[in-house]
Design a protein around this motif. Structure first.
Motif, mmCIF file in Angstrom:
data_model
loop_
_atom_site.group_PDB
_atom_site.id
_atom_site.type_symbol
_atom_site.label_atom_id
_atom_site.label_comp_id
_atom_site.label_asym_id
_atom_site.label_seq_id
_atom_site.Cartn_x
_atom_site.Cartn_y
_atom_site.Cartn_z
ATOM 1 N N GLN A 1 12.563 7.171 22.601
ATOM 2 C CA GLN A 1 12.556 7.157 21.186
ATOM 3 C C GLN A 1 13.537 7.953 20.683
ATOM 4 O OE1 GLN A 1 10.744 5.003 18.894
ATOM 5 N NE2 GLN A 1 12.325 5.561 17.448
ATOM 6 N N GLU A 2 13.743 9.240 20.974
ATOM 7 C CA GLU A 2 14.355 10.423 20.302
ATOM 8 C C GLU A 2 15.906 10.261 20.847
ATOM 9 O OE1 GLU A 2 12.740 13.846 21.694
ATOM 10 O OE2 GLU A 2 10.856 13.721 20.425
ATOM 11 N N SER A 3 16.068 9.593 22.035
ATOM 12 C CA SER A 3 17.522 9.215 22.409
ATOM 13 C C SER A 3 17.956 8.267 21.731
ATOM 14 C CB SER A 3 17.330 9.204 24.076
ATOM 15 O OG SER A 3 16.874 8.044 24.551
ATOM 16 N N GLY A 4 17.304 7.520 21.060
ATOM 17 C CA GLY A 4 17.927 6.284 20.369
ATOM 18 C C GLY A 4 17.713 5.190 21.136
ATOM 19 N N TYR A 5 17.003 5.102 22.335
ATOM 20 C CA TYR A 5 17.119 3.965 23.246
ATOM 21 C C TYR A 5 16.665 2.697 22.521
ATOM 22 C CZ TYR A 5 16.569 1.218 27.302
ATOM 23 O OH TYR A 5 16.585 0.091 28.486
ATOM 24 N N TYR A 6 15.303 2.856 21.947
ATOM 25 C CA TYR A 6 14.853 1.703 21.217
ATOM 26 C C TYR A 6 15.614 1.230 20.047
ATOM 27 C CZ TYR A 6 10.587 3.069 23.839
ATOM 28 O OH TYR A 6 9.715 3.441 24.786
ATOM 29 N N ASN A 7 16.424 1.913 19.422
ATOM 30 C CA ASN A 7 17.166 1.587 18.153
ATOM 31 C C ASN A 7 18.189 0.842 18.797
ATOM 32 O OD1 ASN A 7 15.635 2.809 16.378
ATOM 33 N ND2 ASN A 7 16.629 4.714 16.479
ATOM 34 N N ASN A 8 19.108 1.271 19.924
ATOM 35 C CA ASN A 8 19.977 0.468 20.611
ATOM 36 C C ASN A 8 19.497 -0.866 20.913
ATOM 37 O OD1 ASN A 8 21.827 2.937 20.309
ATOM 38 N ND2 ASN A 8 21.188 3.601 22.456
ATOM 39 N N ILE A 9 18.478 -0.809 21.604
ATOM 40 C CA ILE A 9 17.839 -2.310 21.986
ATOM 41 C C ILE A 9 17.644 -3.170 20.771
ATOM 42 C CG2 ILE A 9 15.885 -3.391 22.493
ATOM 43 C CD1 ILE A 9 16.965 -2.159 24.860
ATOM 44 N N ILE A 10 17.356 -2.554 19.587
ATOM 45 C CA ILE A 10 17.309 -3.428 18.285
ATOM 46 C C ILE A 10 18.809 -3.684 17.823
ATOM 47 C CG2 ILE A 10 16.354 -3.521 16.135
ATOM 48 C CD1 ILE A 10 14.180 -1.733 16.931
ATOM 49 N N SER A 11 19.620 -2.854 17.648
ATOM 50 C CA SER A 11 20.832 -3.020 16.934
ATOM 51 C C SER A 11 21.783 -3.800 17.667
ATOM 52 C CB SER A 11 21.531 -1.675 16.656
ATOM 53 O OG SER A 11 21.740 -0.887 17.922
ATOM 54 N N ALA A 12 21.599 -3.754 19.193
ATOM 55 C CA ALA A 12 22.480 -4.500 19.922
ATOM 56 C C ALA A 12 21.829 -5.773 20.253
ATOM 57 C CB ALA A 12 22.848 -3.957 21.196
ATOM 58 N N ASN A 13 20.670 -6.080 19.651
ATOM 59 C CA ASN A 13 19.805 -7.229 20.066
ATOM 60 C C ASN A 13 19.782 -7.628 21.407
ATOM 61 O OD1 ASN A 13 18.961 -9.659 18.827
ATOM 62 N ND2 ASN A 13 20.752 -10.948 18.913
ATOM 63 N N ILE A 14 18.982 -6.715 22.222
ATOM 64 C CA ILE A 14 18.978 -6.491 23.595
ATOM 65 C C ILE A 14 17.696 -7.052 23.952
ATOM 66 C CG2 ILE A 14 19.156 -5.543 25.799
ATOM 67 C CD1 ILE A 14 21.573 -3.765 24.777
ATOM 68 N N SER A 15 17.212 -7.936 24.970
ATOM 69 C CA SER A 15 16.017 -8.328 25.537
ATOM 70 C C SER A 15 16.014 -7.699 26.754
ATOM 71 C CB SER A 15 15.774 -9.773 25.526
ATOM 72 O OG SER A 15 15.980 -10.493 24.480
ATOM 73 N N GLN A 16 15.161 -6.799 27.232
ATOM 74 C CA GLN A 16 14.933 -6.168 28.419
ATOM 75 C C GLN A 16 13.788 -6.701 28.987
ATOM 76 O OE1 GLN A 16 15.444 -1.919 28.922
ATOM 77 N NE2 GLN A 16 13.092 -1.829 29.531
ATOM 78 N N GLU A 17 13.848 -7.256 30.372
ATOM 79 C CA GLU A 17 12.690 -7.794 31.192
ATOM 80 C C GLU A 17 12.815 -6.974 32.513
ATOM 81 O OE1 GLU A 17 13.845 -11.827 31.964
ATOM 82 O OE2 GLU A 17 13.813 -12.266 29.963
ATOM 83 N N ILE A 18 11.480 -6.904 33.175
ATOM 84 C CA ILE A 18 11.124 -6.207 34.420
ATOM 85 C C ILE A 18 10.524 -7.034 35.346
ATOM 86 C CG2 ILE A 18 9.104 -5.070 33.465
ATOM 87 C CD1 ILE A 18 9.891 -2.736 35.084
ATOM 88 N N GLU A 19 10.845 -7.015 36.618
ATOM 89 C CA GLU A 19 10.073 -7.230 37.586
ATOM 90 C C GLU A 19 9.824 -6.341 38.774
ATOM 91 O OE1 GLU A 19 10.715 -10.889 41.102
ATOM 92 O OE2 GLU A 19 12.314 -10.810 39.470
ATOM 93 N N VAL A 20 8.588 -6.231 39.048
ATOM 94 C CA VAL A 20 8.174 -5.237 39.909
ATOM 95 C C VAL A 20 8.349 -5.812 41.370
ATOM 96 C CG1 VAL A 20 6.257 -3.986 40.871
ATOM 97 C CG2 VAL A 20 6.465 -4.281 38.457
ATOM 98 N N ASP A 21 9.265 -5.204 42.136
ATOM 99 C CA ASP A 21 9.386 -5.687 43.591
ATOM 100 C C ASP A 21 8.514 -5.344 44.315
ATOM 101 O OD1 ASP A 21 11.896 -6.849 42.578
ATOM 102 O OD2 ASP A 21 12.850 -4.710 42.591
ATOM 103 N N SER A 22 8.011 -4.024 44.477
ATOM 104 C CA SER A 22 7.196 -3.690 45.340
ATOM 105 C C SER A 22 6.320 -2.415 44.802
ATOM 106 C CB SER A 22 7.409 -3.438 46.889
ATOM 107 O OG SER A 22 8.494 -2.429 46.955
ATOM 108 N N THR A 23 5.195 -2.088 45.193
ATOM 109 C CA THR A 23 4.637 -0.723 45.077
ATOM 110 C C THR A 23 3.910 -0.219 46.182
ATOM 111 O OG1 THR A 23 3.649 -1.697 42.860
ATOM 112 C CG2 THR A 23 2.473 0.305 43.564
ATOM 113 N N ARG A 24 4.359 0.998 46.655
ATOM 114 C CA ARG A 24 3.856 1.791 47.681
ATOM 115 C C ARG A 24 2.653 2.633 47.284
ATOM 116 N NH1 ARG A 24 8.193 4.930 50.874
ATOM 117 N NH2 ARG A 24 7.471 6.465 49.481
ATOM 118 N N LEU A 25 1.566 2.464 47.896
ATOM 119 C CA LEU A 25 0.234 3.167 47.396
ATOM 120 C C LEU A 25 -0.152 3.934 48.743
ATOM 121 C CD1 LEU A 25 -1.805 0.151 45.992
ATOM 122 C CD2 LEU A 25 -0.795 2.141 44.698
#
Length: 205
Positions: A116-140
């Motif tokens: 939030q402080e680095s402006g990441y969320y504001n950049n997402i909104i102003s640049a009209n970016i959609s961010q998606e994530i896919e978890v490939d694997s999890t090592r436990l």
């Protein structure tokens, strides 16, 4: 006369052996029946019937440890999806991050505050970016408690003109909080969470 006594003694010994064998067989049979009865009662208690859309469905109760790794992986996956799935809408971002924070401790809140402080969320909104994530694997590692994990995932930042792929690696520990809620259905809490790698994947020539 002595032969007759000898025959009687032999017959008595045979009857004695047969009686002992019969008693032992009866005791064994009774013990087996008692064991099977308790086993059947225990299995019956672990089965419930659910009425769904007019149909009776049978469900089997299981110990939490039976599916521990599956539940841990799903908890990690759900947290990352809530935290990193972003749309160019301030309310949607806050809603997703808020859901993620119910699954982790203050370490996740610190990461969110940093973004939030680095402006990441504001950049997402102003640049009209959609961010998606896919978890490939999890090592436990479930041999020590709290359980440790390393999550490997792929992020996609989708713009109207291009898509950027990023590699994401995070790690942390998972604690069992012994209670399940609608907002935390597995009853786990991620702690000491940190991002190890979050960098663009170079395009193949």
């Amino acid at each position: 006369m002595f032969t007759q006594f000898k025959n009687i003694d032999t017959a008595f010994r045979h009857i004695k052996r047969f009686s002992i064998f019969l008693i032992l067989a009866n005791v064994g049979c009774i013990c087996f029946c008692i064991y099977k009865s308790y086993d059947m009662v225990d299995r019956a208690q672990n089965r419930i019937h659910i009425l769904y859309n007019g149909k009776v469905l049978e469900a089997v109760a299981s110990d939490k440890k039976t599916n521990l790794e599956v539940e841990l992986r799903d908890h990690v996956k759900t947290f990352h999806q809530f935290f990193f799935t972003l749309s160019p809408d301030d309310r949607a971002i806050k809603r997703g991050v808020s859901k993620a924070l119910y699954l982790a401790d203050e370490s996740a809140k610190k990461q969110s505050d940093n973004l939030q402080e680095s402006g990441y969320y504001n950049n997402i909104i102003s640049a009209n970016i959609s961010q998606e994530i896919e978890v490939d694997s999890t090592r436990l590692d479930i041999n020590q408690y709290p359980y440790t994990f390393i999550c490997y995932a792929t992020q996609k930042l989708i713009r109207s003109t291009s898509t950027v792929t990023r590699k994401l690696v995070t790690q942390g520990r998972i604690r069992d909080i012994k209670s399940q809620t609608d907002r935390n259905p597995h009853g786990f809490l991620i702690q000491n969470w940190e991002i190890l790698v979050n960098q663009d994947v170079p395009l193949k020539p």
